[in-house]
Design an enzyme around this catalytic site. Structure first.
Site, PDB file in Angstrom:
ATOM      1  N   LEU A 145      48.568  54.856  21.133  1.00  0.00           N
ATOM      2  CA  LEU A 145      47.476  54.301  21.959  1.00  0.00           C
ATOM      3  C   LEU A 145      48.031  53.717  23.258  1.00  0.00           C
ATOM      4  CD1 LEU A 145      45.132  52.651  19.271  1.00  0.00           C
ATOM      5  CD2 LEU A 145      44.956  54.925  20.311  1.00  0.00           C
ATOM      6  N   THR A 146      48.686  54.566  24.032  1.00  0.00           N
ATOM      7  CA  THR A 146      49.063  54.199  25.397  1.00  0.00           C
ATOM      8  C   THR A 146      47.775  54.152  26.215  1.00  0.00           C
ATOM      9  OG1 THR A 146      49.240  56.478  26.147  1.00  0.00           O
ATOM     10  CG2 THR A 146      51.218  55.520  25.135  1.00  0.00           C
ATOM     11  N   LYS A 178      42.977  62.906  35.498  1.00  0.00           N
ATOM     12  CA  LYS A 178      43.233  64.342  35.664  1.00  0.00           C
ATOM     13  C   LYS A 178      42.195  64.964  36.597  1.00  0.00           C
ATOM     14  CE  LYS A 178      46.730  64.233  32.808  1.00  0.00           C
ATOM     15  NZ  LYS A 178      46.550  64.068  31.400  1.00  0.00           N
ATOM     16  N   ASN A 203      42.787  75.218  43.894  1.00  0.00           N
ATOM     17  CA  ASN A 203      42.182  73.879  43.794  1.00  0.00           C
ATOM     18  C   ASN A 203      40.969  73.769  44.720  1.00  0.00           C
ATOM     19  OD1 ASN A 203      43.987  73.090  41.883  1.00  0.00           O
ATOM     20  ND2 ASN A 203      45.280  71.886  43.259  1.00  0.00           N
ATOM     21  N   ALA A 226      59.906  69.154  33.443  1.00  0.00           N
ATOM     22  CA  ALA A 226      61.295  69.177  32.969  1.00  0.00           C
ATOM     23  C   ALA A 226      61.401  68.524  31.595  1.00  0.00           C
ATOM     24  CB  ALA A 226      62.198  68.469  33.974  1.00  0.00           C
ATOM     25  N   TYR A 241      57.709  65.752  34.797  1.00  0.00           N
ATOM     26  CA  TYR A 241      56.893  66.026  33.607  1.00  0.00           C
ATOM     27  C   TYR A 241      57.278  67.376  32.999  1.00  0.00           C
ATOM     28  CZ  TYR A 241      52.943  68.028  31.042  1.00  0.00           C
ATOM     29  OH  TYR A 241      52.168  68.672  30.093  1.00  0.00           O
ATOM     30  N   GLY A 258      44.448  61.328  22.013  1.00  0.00           N
ATOM     31  CA  GLY A 258      44.377  61.798  23.402  1.00  0.00           C
ATOM     32  C   GLY A 258      43.333  62.898  23.545  1.00  0.00           C
ATOM     33  N   PHE A 259      43.365  63.554  24.686  1.00  0.00           N
ATOM     34  CA  PHE A 259      42.351  64.567  25.026  1.00  0.00           C
ATOM     35  C   PHE A 259      42.434  65.760  24.064  1.00  0.00           C
ATOM     36  CE2 PHE A 259      41.951  68.324  28.123  1.00  0.00           C
ATOM     37  CZ  PHE A 259      40.611  68.518  27.863  1.00  0.00           C
ATOM     38  N   ILE A 260      43.534  66.482  24.102  1.00  0.00           N
ATOM     39  CA  ILE A 260      43.628  67.704  23.293  1.00  0.00           C
ATOM     40  C   ILE A 260      43.719  67.342  21.808  1.00  0.00           C
ATOM     41  CG2 ILE A 260      45.078  69.716  22.790  1.00  0.00           C
ATOM     42  CD1 ILE A 260      45.838  69.637  25.843  1.00  0.00           C
ATOM     43  N   GLU A 317      53.703  74.810  32.587  1.00  0.00           N
ATOM     44  CA  GLU A 317      54.470  74.245  33.702  1.00  0.00           C
ATOM     45  C   GLU A 317      55.975  74.352  33.485  1.00  0.00           C
ATOM     46  OE1 GLU A 317      52.977  70.689  35.472  1.00  0.00           O
ATOM     47  OE2 GLU A 317      50.963  71.016  34.697  1.00  0.00           O
TER      48      GLU A 317
HETATM   49  P1  NAD Z   1      46.834  62.875  26.814  1.00  0.00           P
HETATM   50  O1  NAD Z   1      47.634  62.130  27.809  1.00  0.00           O
HETATM   51  O2  NAD Z   1      45.347  62.917  26.916  1.00  0.00           O
HETATM   52  O3  NAD Z   1      47.172  62.335  25.341  1.00  0.00           O
HETATM   53  C1  NAD Z   1      48.465  61.997  24.934  1.00  0.00           C
HETATM   54  C2  NAD Z   1      48.347  61.155  23.665  1.00  0.00           C
HETATM   55  O4  NAD Z   1      49.689  60.866  23.210  1.00  0.00           O
HETATM   56  C3  NAD Z   1      47.649  59.811  23.887  1.00  0.00           C
HETATM   57  O5  NAD Z   1      46.708  59.584  22.850  1.00  0.00           O
HETATM   58  C4  NAD Z   1      48.780  58.800  23.829  1.00  0.00           C
HETATM   59  O6  NAD Z   1      48.370  57.522  23.331  1.00  0.00           O
HETATM   60  C5  NAD Z   1      49.752  59.494  22.877  1.00  0.00           C
HETATM   61  N1  NAD Z   1      51.145  59.051  23.043  1.00  0.00           N
HETATM   62  C6  NAD Z   1      51.830  58.925  24.215  1.00  0.00           C
HETATM   63  N2  NAD Z   1      53.079  58.490  23.977  1.00  0.00           N
HETATM   64  C7  NAD Z   1      53.198  58.355  22.621  1.00  0.00           C
HETATM   65  C8  NAD Z   1      54.242  57.949  21.755  1.00  0.00           C
HETATM   66  N3  NAD Z   1      55.449  57.589  22.252  1.00  0.00           N
HETATM   67  N4  NAD Z   1      54.032  57.951  20.428  1.00  0.00           N
HETATM   68  C9  NAD Z   1      52.814  58.310  19.909  1.00  0.00           C
HETATM   69  N5  NAD Z   1      51.766  58.681  20.685  1.00  0.00           N
HETATM   70  C10 NAD Z   1      51.965  58.703  22.028  1.00  0.00           C
HETATM   71  O7  NAD Z   1      47.434  64.356  26.832  1.00  0.00           O
HETATM   72  P2  NAD Z   1      46.727  65.761  26.560  1.00  0.00           P
HETATM   73  O8  NAD Z   1      46.196  66.276  27.827  1.00  0.00           O
HETATM   74  O9  NAD Z   1      45.847  65.648  25.384  1.00  0.00           O
HETATM   75  O10 NAD Z   1      47.998  66.638  26.195  1.00  0.00           O
HETATM   76  C11 NAD Z   1      48.421  66.784  24.842  1.00  0.00           C
HETATM   77  C12 NAD Z   1      49.630  67.698  24.824  1.00  0.00           C
HETATM   78  O11 NAD Z   1      49.298  68.974  25.373  1.00  0.00           O
HETATM   79  C13 NAD Z   1      50.803  67.171  25.652  1.00  0.00           C
HETATM   80  O12 NAD Z   1      51.998  67.461  24.951  1.00  0.00           O
HETATM   81  C14 NAD Z   1      50.724  67.992  26.937  1.00  0.00           C
HETATM   82  O13 NAD Z   1      52.000  68.127  27.508  1.00  0.00           O
HETATM   83  C15 NAD Z   1      50.198  69.311  26.418  1.00  0.00           C
HETATM   84  N6  NAD Z   1      49.431  70.129  27.376  1.00  0.00           N
HETATM   85  C16 NAD Z   1      48.387  69.578  28.060  1.00  0.00           C
HETATM   86  C17 NAD Z   1      47.643  70.393  28.913  1.00  0.00           C
HETATM   87  C18 NAD Z   1      46.445  69.847  29.658  1.00  0.00           C
HETATM   88  O14 NAD Z   1      45.886  70.546  30.509  1.00  0.00           O
HETATM   89  N7  NAD Z   1      45.981  68.641  29.371  1.00  0.00           N
HETATM   90  C19 NAD Z   1      47.977  71.745  29.090  1.00  0.00           C
HETATM   91  C20 NAD Z   1      49.061  72.259  28.366  1.00  0.00           C
HETATM   92  C21 NAD Z   1      49.769  71.440  27.510  1.00  0.00           C
END
Ligand code: NAD
Length: 318
Positions: free
Chosen positions: A33-34, A182, A242, A145, A143, A10-12, A121
């Site tokens: 890989l959703t 996003k 925003n 929650a 989300y 995913g992103f982070i 959040e």
């Molecule tokens: P994202 O949606 O880009 O990536 C999520 C990844 O998790 C994806 O690669 C997806 O395939 C994988 N995934 C989903 N369900 C899965 C499962 N059941 N088993 C295995 N893999 C699974 O999300 P992101 O923005 O990279 O966020 C990563 C984390 O950081 C999350 O926990 C999110 O809550 C947290 N977070 C995000 C932000 C933000 O601004 N993006 C800020 C604070 C915290």
């Protein structure tokens, strides 16, 4: 030293994999890989990291995978608030049950620390001032929650079983490779292709924005030096409404306000999030390094230069 990163496609997670490899870790990525995960987010194949396609809710798979790892950073989640309003089942399932399953497998395998990547959040909206880590959790969206539920299960594992769990709660991230659903990539990809962008309500909602590389620096410092059972806010970003963010993106994409549509506000939309990040600064010496205006301009340039990365996701979303 081998690190398991869940959600690493995913992103982070994909930025964290690169940062951990640079710090000398070997890395295993576990990702289902959703729609949000993308193998192309990951570095080219190399001897120091490997990819496993799998579900964090699959306890058996985790029990097979975990031995040989020294630590876990748990990023995998359903992460988009609007999708959780349309239907929350996957959010409760992946975010609460998935986190529980990772905790239980790590406890049984004796693997730790386990960093649970959470969000600002979980605290809910704050009109003035900033939340510190002692504030009660008052999440409003499904989300948020589900993330709060995961945090509570993680803290219970620490208190009940002594599992070395560390929770981070970060502000909104921005940077390359964020899914185009996003706000920033959604606006930028539409503006760059001549489209229009939607602004919720008056655009008065305030968010704090942090570059994803600063988030990853903070995660690695919590992994290295955080306290077992510790909760760390990761803030230090830039607070913007925003509307203000929209103005900056319009300027960077060379577009005007006539490309913006006002749309009805999101249900249960929190007005403002703000974090007091004094703890991580004092205890771990963390401070963000990416100046916001530079980071945002570079992010827009990345989307401009990489349409082949985001076009398939935009097409898939219809
Ligand atoms: P994202 O949606 O880009 O990536 C999520 C990844 O998790 C994806 O690669 C997806 O395939 C994988 N995934 C989903 N369900 C899965 C499962 N059941 N088993 C295995 N893999 C699974 O999300 P992101 O923005 O990279 O966020 C990563 C984390 O950081 C999350 O926990 C999110 O809550 C947290 N977070 C995000 C932000 C933000 O601004 N993006 C800020 C604070 C915290």
């Amino acid at each position: 030293m081998r690190l398991l990163v869940t959600g690493g496609a995913g992103f982070i997670g994909s930025h964290l994999v690169r940062a951990a490899l640079e710090e000398g870790w070997e890395v295993t990525v576990l990702d289902l890989l959703t729609y949000a995960g993308n193998r192309a987010n990951l570095p080219p194949p190399g001897p120091r990291w490997s990819f496993v396609r799998g579900d964090v809710r699959d306890g058996e798979a985790l029990r097979r995978l975990l031995p040989g790892h020294e630590a876990v950073v748990h990023c995998a989640a359903e992460s988009h608030v609007d999708r959780s309003i349309a239907g929350a089942t996957e959010f409760t399932s992946t975010n609460v049950l998935g986190t529980h399953t990772v905790l239980e497998a790590a406890r049984r395998a004796g693997v730790g620390p386990l960093v649970v990547v959470s969000t600002d959040e979980v605290y809910g909206s704050i009109a003035e001032g900033a939340w510190d880590e002692e504030q009660p959790l008052r999440p409003n969206s499904p989300y948020a929650a589900s993330k709060a539920g995961a945090d509570l299960v993680a803290l219970a594992y620490h208190r009940t079983h002594g599992t070395d769990v560390r929770i981070t709660r970060c502000a909104n991230n921005y940077g390359p490779r964020q899914h185009p659903e996003k706000l920033i990539p959604h606006f930028v990809t539409r503006l760059l292709t001549g489209g229009r962008v939607p602004l919720y309500g008056e655009g008065a909602n305030v968010r704090e924005w942090l570059h994803v590389e600063d988030h990853c620096r903070a995660l690695l410092s919590v992994l290295a030096d955080g306290s077992p059972g510790g909760v760390y806010n990761i803030g230090g970003g830039t607070e913007l409404t925003n509307r203000e963010m929209t103005g900056r993106l319009l300027r960077l994409c060379g577009a005007d306000w006539d490309r913006v549509d006002r749309v009805p506000d999101r249900a249960g939309h929190d007005l403002r999030y703000a974090l007091d990040d004094g703890r991580i600064r004092r205890e771990l010496g963390y401070a963000p390094q990416v100046p916001f205006e530079d980071g945002l301009a570079a992010t827009v340039e990345w989307y401009r230069a990489n349409p082949s990365w985001w076009e398939p996701a935009v097409r898939a979303a219809g």
